[in-house]
Design a protein around this motif. Structure first.
Motif, PDB file in Angstrom:
ATOM      1  N   GLU A  49     142.457  36.320 -26.967  1.00  0.00           N
ATOM      2  CA  GLU A  49     142.626  37.335 -25.934  1.00  0.00           C
ATOM      3  C   GLU A  49     141.288  37.689 -25.296  1.00  0.00           C
ATOM      4  O   GLU A  49     141.205  37.875 -24.070  1.00  0.00           O
ATOM      5  CB  GLU A  49     143.275  38.584 -26.535  1.00  0.00           C
ATOM      6  CG  GLU A  49     143.772  39.589 -25.516  1.00  0.00           C
ATOM      7  CD  GLU A  49     144.916  39.068 -24.666  1.00  0.00           C
ATOM      8  OE1 GLU A  49     145.121  39.602 -23.561  1.00  0.00           O
ATOM      9  OE2 GLU A  49     145.595  38.113 -25.109  1.00  0.00           O
ATOM     10  N   LYS A  52     140.147  35.330 -22.468  1.00  0.00           N
ATOM     11  CA  LYS A  52     140.725  35.495 -21.125  1.00  0.00           C
ATOM     12  C   LYS A  52     139.858  36.396 -20.253  1.00  0.00           C
ATOM     13  O   LYS A  52     139.782  36.206 -19.029  1.00  0.00           O
ATOM     14  CB  LYS A  52     142.132  36.068 -21.237  1.00  0.00           C
ATOM     15  CG  LYS A  52     143.136  35.135 -21.901  1.00  0.00           C
ATOM     16  CD  LYS A  52     144.481  35.811 -22.078  1.00  0.00           C
ATOM     17  CE  LYS A  52     145.445  34.921 -22.848  1.00  0.00           C
ATOM     18  NZ  LYS A  52     146.739  35.599 -23.112  1.00  0.00           N
ATOM     19  N   TYR A  53     139.200  37.375 -20.890  1.00  0.00           N
ATOM     20  CA  TYR A  53     138.354  38.290 -20.113  1.00  0.00           C
ATOM     21  C   TYR A  53     137.009  37.652 -19.771  1.00  0.00           C
ATOM     22  O   TYR A  53     136.279  38.166 -18.920  1.00  0.00           O
ATOM     23  CB  TYR A  53     138.178  39.595 -20.873  1.00  0.00           C
ATOM     24  CG  TYR A  53     139.466  40.371 -20.970  1.00  0.00           C
ATOM     25  CD1 TYR A  53     139.858  41.234 -19.953  1.00  0.00           C
ATOM     26  CD2 TYR A  53     140.324  40.206 -22.052  1.00  0.00           C
ATOM     27  CE1 TYR A  53     141.059  41.927 -20.015  1.00  0.00           C
ATOM     28  CE2 TYR A  53     141.523  40.895 -22.132  1.00  0.00           C
ATOM     29  CZ  TYR A  53     141.890  41.749 -21.111  1.00  0.00           C
ATOM     30  OH  TYR A  53     143.080  42.422 -21.176  1.00  0.00           O
ATOM     31  N   TYR A  55     137.024  34.630 -18.594  1.00  0.00           N
ATOM     32  CA  TYR A  55     137.435  33.820 -17.439  1.00  0.00           C
ATOM     33  C   TYR A  55     138.490  34.629 -16.670  1.00  0.00           C
ATOM     34  O   TYR A  55     139.686  34.338 -16.720  1.00  0.00           O
ATOM     35  CB  TYR A  55     138.009  32.475 -17.887  1.00  0.00           C
ATOM     36  CG  TYR A  55     137.079  31.716 -18.812  1.00  0.00           C
ATOM     37  CD1 TYR A  55     135.976  31.033 -18.318  1.00  0.00           C
ATOM     38  CD2 TYR A  55     137.296  31.722 -20.190  1.00  0.00           C
ATOM     39  CE1 TYR A  55     135.116  30.362 -19.163  1.00  0.00           C
ATOM     40  CE2 TYR A  55     136.442  31.049 -21.048  1.00  0.00           C
ATOM     41  CZ  TYR A  55     135.349  30.379 -20.534  1.00  0.00           C
ATOM     42  OH  TYR A  55     134.495  29.715 -21.371  1.00  0.00           O
ATOM     43  N   GLY A  58     142.807  34.858 -14.089  1.00  0.00           N
ATOM     44  CA  GLY A  58     143.690  33.745 -14.379  1.00  0.00           C
ATOM     45  C   GLY A  58     145.154  34.129 -14.415  1.00  0.00           C
ATOM     46  O   GLY A  58     145.507  35.311 -14.434  1.00  0.00           O
ATOM     47  N   LEU A  60     148.667  33.564 -16.605  1.00  0.00           N
ATOM     48  CA  LEU A  60     149.200  33.175 -17.906  1.00  0.00           C
ATOM     49  C   LEU A  60     150.553  32.512 -17.726  1.00  0.00           C
ATOM     50  O   LEU A  60     151.469  33.089 -17.133  1.00  0.00           O
ATOM     51  CB  LEU A  60     149.340  34.404 -18.813  1.00  0.00           C
ATOM     52  CG  LEU A  60     150.051  34.183 -20.154  1.00  0.00           C
ATOM     53  CD1 LEU A  60     149.258  33.222 -21.025  1.00  0.00           C
ATOM     54  CD2 LEU A  60     150.261  35.508 -20.874  1.00  0.00           C
ATOM     55  N   TYR A  85     145.841  30.165 -17.978  1.00  0.00           N
ATOM     56  CA  TYR A  85     145.907  30.321 -19.426  1.00  0.00           C
ATOM     57  C   TYR A  85     147.222  29.696 -19.920  1.00  0.00           C
ATOM     58  O   TYR A  85     148.280  29.917 -19.332  1.00  0.00           O
ATOM     59  CB  TYR A  85     145.884  31.797 -19.832  1.00  0.00           C
ATOM     60  CG  TYR A  85     144.844  32.655 -19.130  1.00  0.00           C
ATOM     61  CD1 TYR A  85     143.512  32.250 -19.046  1.00  0.00           C
ATOM     62  CD2 TYR A  85     145.199  33.863 -18.555  1.00  0.00           C
ATOM     63  CE1 TYR A  85     142.576  33.038 -18.400  1.00  0.00           C
ATOM     64  CE2 TYR A  85     144.274  34.660 -17.915  1.00  0.00           C
ATOM     65  CZ  TYR A  85     142.964  34.249 -17.825  1.00  0.00           C
ATOM     66  OH  TYR A  85     142.034  35.015 -17.181  1.00  0.00           O
ATOM     67  N   ASP A  99     144.469  26.084 -23.718  1.00  0.00           N
ATOM     68  CA  ASP A  99     144.106  27.506 -23.768  1.00  0.00           C
ATOM     69  C   ASP A  99     143.647  28.023 -22.410  1.00  0.00           C
ATOM     70  O   ASP A  99     144.168  29.020 -21.901  1.00  0.00           O
ATOM     71  CB  ASP A  99     143.006  27.732 -24.812  1.00  0.00           C
ATOM     72  CG  ASP A  99     143.518  27.564 -26.225  1.00  0.00           C
ATOM     73  OD1 ASP A  99     144.744  27.659 -26.431  1.00  0.00           O
ATOM     74  OD2 ASP A  99     142.698  27.333 -27.131  1.00  0.00           O
ATOM     75  N   VAL A 100     142.633  27.367 -21.839  1.00  0.00           N
ATOM     76  CA  VAL A 100     142.113  27.787 -20.528  1.00  0.00           C
ATOM     77  C   VAL A 100     141.827  26.539 -19.692  1.00  0.00           C
ATOM     78  O   VAL A 100     141.185  25.596 -20.179  1.00  0.00           O
ATOM     79  CB  VAL A 100     140.816  28.619 -20.661  1.00  0.00           C
ATOM     80  CG1 VAL A 100     140.335  29.066 -19.275  1.00  0.00           C
ATOM     81  CG2 VAL A 100     141.028  29.828 -21.559  1.00  0.00           C
TER      82      VAL A 100
END
Length: 649
Positions: A49, A52-53, A55, A58, A60, A85, A99-100
């Motif tokens: 989690e 994600k911050y 990058y 994005g 999901l 994501y 994942d990313v």
């Protein structure tokens, strides 16, 4: 559809035959298939989690529907730029969720987020010979598989591959970072809930680092596998899984950790034992598989070699297999080689009696200063630190238990400590409480294995880096009961340096009932099964009545099953996680150096209290289970010493 996914590919790399067993409910499986517990154990949900911050902006791909996930991903990849994501990719029989993914023009950045630590982005993931280090192989194979699928599905893209890892060389610059992300186990799958509106200021300096691994991925793609090229291997695994057919049994040293093994298949006719199927396919009978196998030989590094040449049983070993090195120095106790030879001898003679070096143990015991103190710690290492100034995966000591044995033989559970407050870094209060327990006399302090010494060294460093007003006094006290580790800034060995009971087990005691394991959870029931003293004393409800206890009332430690065998006391404890056996939880955490897996249950229970929502009633239930769990660990040490004293007298 039976697509080969990342998780299935990982299973196949461990053992191709597991691909077949893992999809069949009729096969016994000792490994927990529980995403929530796995996330707690590895800290992966927080790291994932947080990533994600790093990058932002994005999208999901949240749906579990394969076709919709692919359609949503493809639509985003048609844009000039995109951050995705859980992007979905399909190529023939292969399906992955990345994942990313960061897309810019014809370039894709593949980022695999792992809850694993690295000491700076420049740490070498290869050996001096240029091969992938064993510890990193599963993570790099994972990315190699993903890059292969994406490059085949979208050949027009140039793909750069990265691991995103917790950087142990970085320091957190904010407090409370690890309490930003909570996990909710309710619903179809675990979900991460964010506790507040997250901004860059709240996150502070980055503690995750990118490691570019394209050269290593190319190396993996170019390597030859047992099935030919990398593509041949992937195709073989995919075809076997697609057709739901066995890949073919390949027995070897890895079978020692097989989760598809039933100890005695005759006792579980409703389930199949994949382990037994593989080994009978290699020509062994079910009856033969009741004999001690080479897999059980303690600390034997040549299992693969012996199995490959057809040596499967301990009774097949000879004296020639245990020739000491020319420079080996004689020792007045069981050397590693002598202990292995003793294990083989007991198996060959079908001799169930234990070995005890009474003279050697007596010499050790004559040096002990009473009262004797027995301590055990429960710890974890959280991916995201509690406070500013701390590193990722700092060791956290959240519980201890303390038993005492006096010169007259009396025993008492005199102390315990546990932290139950979410978000509170416990180590300094932990060490203050431990100091109060042990500073009142000069009695010997006992631990089981190196863990307690390691943790106290870590707390010593944490104190010296802190602003705690009593840090000097606490560090000086730590130095009295420990010895410095190789990573310590200074060198010391305390006058009361803790005595390692595991070390004494290895030197002076062996029981065939342990089947080569030296975990206290195997040594204790073995000793209880052979000590008349313990059987007479603890078949009565003395523990918690005549013997003071903080968590038990009138406990009988000697109970028997229908066959009359002593039941392992650990099996009588309440589960620290509802509905899941503590042994299964322990398997999340294994010390490969010793083969000991004793802390997983407590670690997961603590993580659950820290990072999931629960009622106070649920929390107290876990706390009570943890207290009993830890108390038995130190009581087990007491009983081992009681049995030794009886035999040596």
């Amino acid at each position: 559809m039976r697509y080969l996914t990342k998780s299935r590919y990982k299973i196949a790399k461990e053992c191709p035959q597991k691909l077949y067993y893992t999809s069949k409910k009729e096969y016994f499986n000792a490994k927990l298939e529980d995403d929530f517990l796995a996330m707690l154990a590895e800290g992966g949900f927080q790291v994932g989690e947080l990533a994600k911050y790093y990058y932002p902006g994005g999208v999901l791909i949240e749906t579990l529907d394969t076709e919709k996930a692919l359609a949503d991903t493809n639509k985003l990849l048609e844009q000039e730029e995109a951050v995705i994501y859980e992007a979905a990719f399909l190529y023939e029989k292969l399906f992955i969720r990345a994942d990313v993914i960061i897309k810019k023009g014809d370039k894709l950045k593949l980022i695999e987020v792992k809850a694993k630590s690295i000491d700076g982005a420049d740490e070498n993931l290869l050996t001096k010979k240029g091969s992938v280090k064993a510890a990193w192989a599963p993570y790099l194979d994972d990315v190699a598989f993903q890059k292969f699928v994406i490059s085949r599905a979208w050949p027009q893209f140039k793909i750069a591959s990265f691991l995103l890892l917790a950087d142990k060389s970085s320091l957190t610059t904010v407090d409370g970072l690890n309490q930003l992300f909570f996990i909710n186990s309710r619903g179809d799958r675990p979900r991460v809930e964010v506790s507040t509106n997250i901004t860059p200021a709240i996150l502070g300096e980055k503690i995750l680092c990118e490691v570019r691994i394209d050269d290593i991925i190319n190396l993996i793609h170019e390597n030859t596998t047992p099935y030919g090229s990398f593509e041949d291997e992937v195709s073989h695994f995919a075809e076997c899984y697609w057709k739901d057919q066995p890949a073919g049994p390949e027995i070897g040293a890895r079978c020692g950790k097989c989760e598809f093994r039933i100890a005695d298949p005759a006792t579980s006719p409703e389930q199949k034992s994949g382990f037994h199927e593989c080994w009978t396919a290699a020509g062994l009978t079910m009856k033969q598989l009741n004999d001690p196998l080479v897999l059980e030989l303690w600390n034997f590094r040549r299992k693969e070699e012996y199995i490959s040449r057809g040596t499967y049983f301990l009774h097949e070993f000879t004296v020639a297999d245990f020739v000491p090195a020319k420079n080996a120095k004689p020792v007045p106790y069981l050397s590693q080689l002598a202990r292995q030879e003793l294990q083989v001898q007991k198996a060959r003679e079908e001799n169930p009696t234990h070995y005890i070096d009474r003279e050697g143990l007596s010499l050790e015991m004559n040096e002990w200063v009473y009262p004797l103190h027995f301590i055990d710690f429960e710890t974890t290492a959280v991916a995201i630190p509690f406070n500013a100034g701390m590193r990722p995966y700092e060791q956290v000591a959240f519980q201890f238990s303390h038993h005492i044995m006096r010169l007259d033989g009396s025993v008492e559970h005199v102390g315990e400590w546990i932290n139950v407050h979410p978000g509170k870094f416990p180590n300094f209060d932990f060490i203050r409480a431990l100091k109060k327990e042990l500073e009142n006399d000069q009695g010997c302090v006992f631990r089981y294995a190196a863990h307690e010494n390691t943790i106290l060294n870590v707390i010593h460093r944490q104190l010296m880096e802190s602003n705690e007003p009593d840090r000097v006094q606490l560090c000086e006290w730590i130095e009295t009961i420990t010895h410095s580790s190789s990573s310590s800034a200074k060198t010391w060995r305390g006058d009361r340096d803790m005595i390692d009971l595991l070390d004494l087990v290895l030197k002076y005691y062996y029981n065939p009932l342990t089947r080569g394991s030296n975990s206290i959870k195997h040594v204790l029931p073995a000793i209880l099964s052979t000590s008349r003293f313990l059987q007479e004393k603890y078949s009565k409800p003395v523990y918690g009545t005549a013997i003071k206890s903080k968590n038990f009332d009138g406990q009988c430690w000697i109970t028997r099953d229908e066959a009359g065998s002593v039941i392992n006391p650990y099996k009588t404890l309440p589960c620290v996680y509802d509905g899941v056996d503590n042994d299964l939880l322990d398997q999340f955490i294994i010390d490969d150096a010793t083969g000991i897996a004793d802390g997983g249950a407590a670690m997961i229970a603590y993580a659950r209290m820290q990072f999931s929502q629960m009622t106070e009633k649920e929390r107290q239930k876990i706390v009570q289970a943890l207290k009993r769990y830890c108390e038995l660990d130190t009581m087990a040490m007491v009983m081992i010493v009681e049995a030794w004293k009886d035999w040596c007298s």
